[in-house]
Design a protein around this motif. Structure first.
Motif, short mmCIF file in Angstrom:
data_model
loop_
_atom_site.label_atom_id
_atom_site.label_comp_id
_atom_site.label_asym_id
_atom_site.label_seq_id
_atom_site.Cartn_x
_atom_site.Cartn_y
_atom_site.Cartn_z
N LEU A 130 10.46 2.28 -6.03
CA LEU A 130 9.72 2.30 -7.30
C LEU A 130 8.21 2.23 -7.03
O LEU A 130 7.42 2.87 -7.70
N GLN A 131 7.83 1.40 -6.04
CA GLN A 131 6.43 1.25 -5.68
C GLN A 131 6.26 1.48 -4.20
O GLN A 131 7.14 1.14 -3.41
N GLY A 132 5.12 2.01 -3.82
CA GLY A 132 4.85 2.27 -2.43
C GLY A 132 4.54 1.00 -1.65
O GLY A 132 3.89 0.09 -2.17
N SER A 133 5.00 0.95 -0.41
CA SER A 133 4.67 -0.16 0.49
C SER A 133 5.02 0.25 1.92
O SER A 133 5.70 1.25 2.14
N ILE A 134 4.54 -0.55 2.85
CA ILE A 134 4.84 -0.34 4.27
C ILE A 134 5.35 -1.66 4.82
O ILE A 134 4.67 -2.69 4.69
N GLU A 135 6.53 -1.64 5.41
CA GLU A 135 7.07 -2.83 6.07
C GLU A 135 6.87 -2.66 7.57
O GLU A 135 7.10 -1.58 8.13
N LEU A 150 8.20 5.16 -0.27
CA LEU A 150 7.43 6.14 -1.03
C LEU A 150 7.90 6.14 -2.48
O LEU A 150 9.11 6.19 -2.75
N PRO A 151 6.96 6.09 -3.43
CA PRO A 151 7.35 5.99 -4.84
C PRO A 151 7.98 7.28 -5.37
O PRO A 151 7.58 8.37 -4.99
N VAL A 152 8.97 7.09 -6.24
CA VAL A 152 9.59 8.24 -6.89
C VAL A 152 8.60 8.80 -7.90
O VAL A 152 7.78 8.07 -8.46
N VAL A 201 0.86 -1.18 0.00
CA VAL A 201 0.00 0.00 0.00
C VAL A 201 0.89 1.23 0.00
O VAL A 201 1.84 1.31 0.79
N THR A 202 0.62 2.17 -0.88
CA THR A 202 1.40 3.41 -0.91
C THR A 202 1.06 4.24 0.33
O THR A 202 -0.11 4.54 0.58
N PRO A 203 2.08 4.59 1.14
CA PRO A 203 1.83 5.35 2.37
C PRO A 203 1.17 6.70 2.09
O PRO A 203 1.40 7.33 1.07
N ALA A 217 -1.07 8.07 10.67
CA ALA A 217 -2.07 7.51 9.77
C ALA A 217 -2.09 5.99 9.86
O ALA A 217 -3.16 5.37 9.89
N THR A 218 -0.91 5.38 9.92
CA THR A 218 -0.83 3.93 9.98
C THR A 218 -1.37 3.39 11.31
O THR A 218 -2.16 2.45 11.33
#
Length: 161
Positions: A137-142, A78-80, A23-25, A109-110
């Motif tokens: 490159l792609q949004g995510s949350i670890e 966060l995506p460029v 998921v893009t933050p 938010a998280t």
């Protein structure tokens, strides 16, 4: 400076990667009373983020209220921007993200999404949080489990009472 490897973090320091949520933050916007009925773009984006984040957690077979450890380390990828050149993208991937959104708003938010006020557990069990923002490159949350402050101090000074 190259970032530490996952093997070093897990074996050497006691960090453990628990989940990667695709998921893009999105940061939590400053809400006003009218946001209950108005359709402001930042609020709509935030509501979509919350829905997507909850869905990603459920896709892992987990419940949002129980996915976070007591001392989570949240790594936000966060995506460029698509307008950047390929060269600039290559140089930036994996580097610290030092522009907006602010890390505290991403964490808020998280946590607010995963630890909703409706749950009986709430966010009382989380007592220490670490956050990191990186370009990707792609949004995510670890979500990582990190040693607590007390555990780190005992490693540094084993003779401390």
């Amino acid at each position: 400076m190259t970032p530490p490897t996952q093997e070093y973090l897990t074996n050497g320091l006691g960090f453990q990667k628990l989940w990667t949520l695709p998921v893009t933050p999105c940061s939590a916007p400053r809400m006003v009373q009218g946001d209950r009925w108005k359709q402001r773009a930042p609020v709509l984006k935030y509501r979509k983020f919350k829905d997507d984040l909850r869905a990603a957690v459920l896709d892992l077979g987990q419940q949002p209220e129980t996915i976070l450890p007591e001392c989570p380390w949240l790594v936000f990828h966060l995506p460029v921007p698509p307008s950047w050149s390929q060269r600039k993208k290559r140089e930036t991937i994996g580097q610290p993200h030092t522009s907006k959104p602010d890390i505290d708003n991403l964490i808020k938010a998280t946590l607010d999404t995963l630890l909703s006020q409706d749950s009986t557990k709430g966010d009382q069990h989380v007592w220490e949080v670490r956050g990191t923002k990186l370009w990707a490159l792609q949004g995510s949350i670890e979500i990582w489990e990190q040693p607590s402050h007390h555990e780190i101090l005992s490693l540094l000074n084993p003779h401390r009472d």
